[in-house]
Design an enzyme around this catalytic site. Structure first.
Site, PDB file in Angstrom:
ATOM      1  N   CYS B 106       0.873  -1.176   0.000  1.00  0.00           N
ATOM      2  CA  CYS B 106       0.000   0.000   0.000  1.00  0.00           C
ATOM      3  C   CYS B 106       0.905   1.219   0.000  1.00  0.00           C
ATOM      4  O   CYS B 106       1.427   1.619   1.028  1.00  0.00           O
ATOM      5  CB  CYS B 106      -0.889  -0.024   1.242  1.00  0.00           C
ATOM      6  SG  CYS B 106      -1.922   1.421   1.426  1.00  0.00           S
ATOM      7  N   ILE B 107       1.144   1.774  -1.178  1.00  0.00           N
ATOM      8  CA  ILE B 107       2.016   2.930  -1.283  1.00  0.00           C
ATOM      9  C   ILE B 107       1.353   3.906  -2.222  1.00  0.00           C
ATOM     10  O   ILE B 107       0.737   3.521  -3.212  1.00  0.00           O
ATOM     11  CB  ILE B 107       3.438   2.513  -1.747  1.00  0.00           C
ATOM     12  CG1 ILE B 107       4.384   3.707  -1.785  1.00  0.00           C
ATOM     13  CG2 ILE B 107       3.407   1.826  -3.083  1.00  0.00           C
ATOM     14  CD1 ILE B 107       5.838   3.303  -1.972  1.00  0.00           C
TER      15      ILE B 107
END
Ligand SMILES: [Zn+2]
Ligand SMILES: [Zn+2]
Ligand SMILES: [Zn+2]
Ligand SMILES: [Zn+2]
Ligand SMILES: [Zn+2]
Ligand SMILES: [Zn+2]
Ligand SMILES: [Zn+2]
Lengths: 580, 185
Positions: B106-107
């Site tokens: 999750c970036i």
């Protein structure tokens, strides 16, 4: 200036105004080529008479319309060239690359605020929102909110450079070998490419045809000579080349007939007449002979006999090299891990860093005497050696002597517990030395494992030490509290004595002073005087008693504080115990 | 096109298809393999499919916490690439506040710009078509050493990272060690 020249420029103007929005700059050279072809047989010295001019004009107009029509027809028959899919032959500067599709810019646009450059299509697909004022959005590269620069914003130089790049014809898979400038690729496909589709020359036929075949209508049924399948003549070539299952070809080398499509494989792999090198060629044999006769040679060739072994050896060597590389990497990682372990070990207690080399064996020895006992058992057994003397019964002993407990030094305590003599600091723990290892990798792994265990043990020992330390502090605290309570009691005793003494003193004074007053006032009112004196006397006693009471209360408070402190101390001690 | 059956599609220089996304990915894949400037990253294709990359991240030793780790990850590109971002998923178990326990990363640069389900993210941090697999991997590596507290994908790890850095470090070291041992399986 020849009229020929002026005609060209006129024609160009027309072409660029009427043809598609995509106008390659090199179209001038293209159309020049077209004209030269068309007029190859025409006399170069055209008469300057008006009649000739008019005739030429008419012819030019006809040709112009023919050119446009054929272009339009061709564009209809051939899928438009996707400029993003082209294969570039020439090397290009990376600065010409669109940052989105990573190929040379196609119809470049420049952003108004940041000057970044993209293909029009790439940016159109990125900016999905439209505003009444035209497309706006964030620059994909720098994220600045911006809009397109007008058409004039793109430098002609940039467009020219891009159009000069040489690409392969998109029909190269079908067989076209042409490599043309990118700016001319659309014209190549639409006007020249031999493999592009054009209308059938027959007026009645609607089917398309390759340009190179478009001399007559090929759209009538034929049957293949070999497989007897029926098809249009236009498709026969493709069938013949790639699909026909029965077409045979004659091998030029061995004169045998093989399937046409397998001819190449036959020559490369099975044809007995192909000249091949000896199997030992890789190891030095220079003999070449026909495949059918190589057997004879191999029987006598030492290198060929050795070839399988050498091959296997080489393979093994490669494998070994590969695994060696892996091992090197692994060792590197392990070394890194080991270094960080060392860092952790030595950084945790800087006070003890002086006793560094002997520390780990000592700790280990101490823990080994615990004989694999659990951490709590270990704590219990070692708490004997570290046992703090009970609160001293001798109340007069000075605090400073009691506070000498730091004489407990860890190395001493460990030295006592360490029955085996401390060995040199070695990274190989004793239990691992005895067992043989199948490979150095295993050895390293087990070493790593042992080190990890050691660190865990050291961590446990450290928490243990920490617990003991706090225990000691709490014990000491408790004792100090008791001491204080004792002192408090003593102070209260002293207070009491002082109070008593004061009151006695006051009483004595009170008895003395009314006497003097009575003497100075005269003896007449002695009874009253003595009565008044008695009253004064009573007040003085009361005062003395009051002060004594205050003193007592004060002492009591001190004592109470002492008790409270003790209570607190005890509670804290209890907590400490449960923690341990 | 003629009425004959279409020619067998010859390789267009990039394995697995000939869409513009495939061509772009083929080009970027080749670039990644020849590039010597990015140490510690090696990549390959899953089933020779240009839309599925398998990458091996060997984290440099100076990266706090994760140094020395060898993590295998998979990057899946959509057919709309580069307009839409790829997805990245670690195959090696990795303990990090911004990586779901399933391994999915999750970036912010992997979030499409129009999607704003994490209201705090400014568009400036999200996907842009000029990003490349290389920039993605570099961002992920930098994320490893500096987690983003605002979007904990692994809530437990996020909490531990905030409240008990010592224990967090221990967990991370363990996953790094495991990754090293599994790296050559
Ligand atoms: Zn582009
Ligand atoms: Zn910009
Ligand atoms: Zn061509
Ligand atoms: Zn025809
Ligand atoms: Zn046939
Ligand atoms: Zn043959
Ligand atoms: Zn030989």
């Amino acid at each position: 200036m020849s009229p020929f020249h002026s005609r060209l420029s006129l024609r160009n103007r027309n072409a660029s105004s009427t043809s598609s929005s995509y106008s390659p700059p090199s179209s001038s050279s293209m159309s020049a080529g077209l004209d030269q072809n068309a007029f190859a047989g025409a006399p170069t010295a055209v008469s300057t008479s008006m009649r000739g001019m008019r005739r030429l004009e008419a012819r030019r107009g006809l040709e112009e319309s023919h050119y446009l029509a054929s272009k339009a027809r061709s564009a209809h028959l051939n899928a438009p060239v996707d400029m993003h899919m082209l294969e570039y032959v020439s090397n290009y500067d990376t600065n010409l690359m669109c940052p989105i599709c990573r190929c040379p810019l196609v119809d470049p646009v420049i952003l108004y605020d940041c000057d970044h450059c993209f293909c029009r299509d790439c940016l159109r697909q990125t900016w999905t929102e439209y505003t009444p004022a035209g497309p706006r959005g964030n620059c994909p590269t720098c994220r600045a909110s911006t809009k397109l620069m007008g058409r004039g914003g793109v430098s002609k130089i940039l467009v020219n450079i891009l159009d000069e790049l040489v690409v392969r014809c998109p029909k190269h898979e079908e067989g076209c070998k042409a490599e043309v400038k990118r700016g001319a690729i659309a014209d190549h496909v639409n006007l020249y490419c031999e493999y592009a589709m054009v209308d059938c020359p027959s007026q009645t036929c609607e089917l398309p045809l390759r340009r190179k075949d478009a001399k007559e209508c090929l759209h009538y049924g034929v049957s293949c000579l070999d497989c007897h399948a029926t098809m249009l003549l236009a498709n026969l070539e493709t069938h013949w080349e790639e699909e026909c299952p029965d077409r045979k070809a004659l091998c030029q080398l061995c004169q045998s007939s093989v399937n046409h499509r397998e001819l190449q494989d036959h020559v490369d792999q099975t044809c007995p007449a192909t000249s091949i090198p000896c199997t030992g060629a890789e190891f030095g044999c220079t003999v070449r002979s026909k495949r059918g006769e190589i057997e004879k040679h191999t029987k006598t060739c030492t290198l060929a006999t050795l070839a399988p072994f050498l091959e296997a050896q080489k393979k093994r060597q490669d494998e070994q090299e590969q695994s060696q590389k892996l091992l090197a990497r692994k060792v590197q990682i392990l070394e890194g891990g080991f270094e960080s372990l060392q860092k952790i070990l030595y950084a945790q207690d800087p006070d003890l860093s002086a006793a560094e080399p002997s520390r780990i064996p000592l700790l280990e020895a101490q823990l080994h005497t615990g004989n694999n006992s659990t951490a709590t058992a270990d704590t219990d057994s070692s708490s004997d050696t570290l046992h703090f003397p009970a609160p001293p019964s001798n109340r007069n002993s000075s605090l400073s002597t009691d506070l000498t407990f730091p004489s407990f030094s860890p190395s001493d305590a460990f030295a006592i517990a360490a029955s085996p003599p401390p060995q040199d600091f070695s990274f190989t723990p004793p239990p691992l030395q005895s067992s043989p290892f199948t490979s150095p990798l295993h050895h390293l792994l087990s070493m790593h494992e042992a080190l990890r265990d050691e660190v865990a043990r050291i961590a446990a020992a450290l928490t243990d030490l920490d617990g003991r330390h706090s225990m000691l502090i709490l014990n000491e605290n408790l004792r100090l509290k008791e001491e204080m309570a004792y002192l408090g009691a003593q102070v209260s005793g002293v207070m009491r004595q002082v109070g008593w003494l004061t009151s006695a003193r006051l009483q004595a004074q009170a008895q003395h002073s009314p006497h003097a007053a009575a003497q100075t006032a005269g003896g007449g009112e002695s009874s009253q005087g003595s009565g008044g004196g008695g009253g004064g006397d009573g007040g003085g006693v009361q005062g003395a008693v009051n002060t004594a009471a205050t003193a007592l209360r004060g002492a009591a408070r001190v004592v109470n504080v002492g008790r409270e402190g003790m209570g607190l101390g005890r509670r804290a001690t209890d907590e400490g115990r449960t923690k341990l | 096109m003629s009425t004959s059956s279409p020619l067998p599609r010859a390789a267009t220089g990039s394995p697995g298809g000939s869409s513009s996304a495939a061509i772009l990915l083929g080009r970027q894949f080749k670039q990644m393999q020849t590039d010597k400037d990015i140490p510690g990253i090696s990549c390959g294709l899953v089933d020779n499919n240009i839309f599925e990359w398998e990458v091996m991240l060997m984290i440099a030793d100076d990266c706090p916490g994760y140094g020395g780790g060898c993590f295998r990850a998979r990057i899946s590109f959509p057919s709309e690439y580069p307009l839409l971002p790829p997805k990245m998923k670690f195959e090696t178990p990795i303990y990090h506040p911004n990586i779901y326990p399933s391994g999915e990363v999750c970036i912010s640069i992997l979030h499409p710009p129009e999607e704003d389900r994490y209201g705090y993210e400014s568009a400036a941090e999200r996907w842009s078509p000029v990003q490349t697999p290389e920039t993605i991997l570099l961002s992920v590596i930098s994320m490893l050493s500096s987690p983003n507290d605002e979007s904990p994908a692994n809530v437990e790890a996020g909490k531990l990272w905030r409240e008990d850095p010592k224990e967090f470090k221990k967990r991370v070291r363990k996953c790094v060690r495991d990754s090293q041992e599994n790296a050559w399986d």
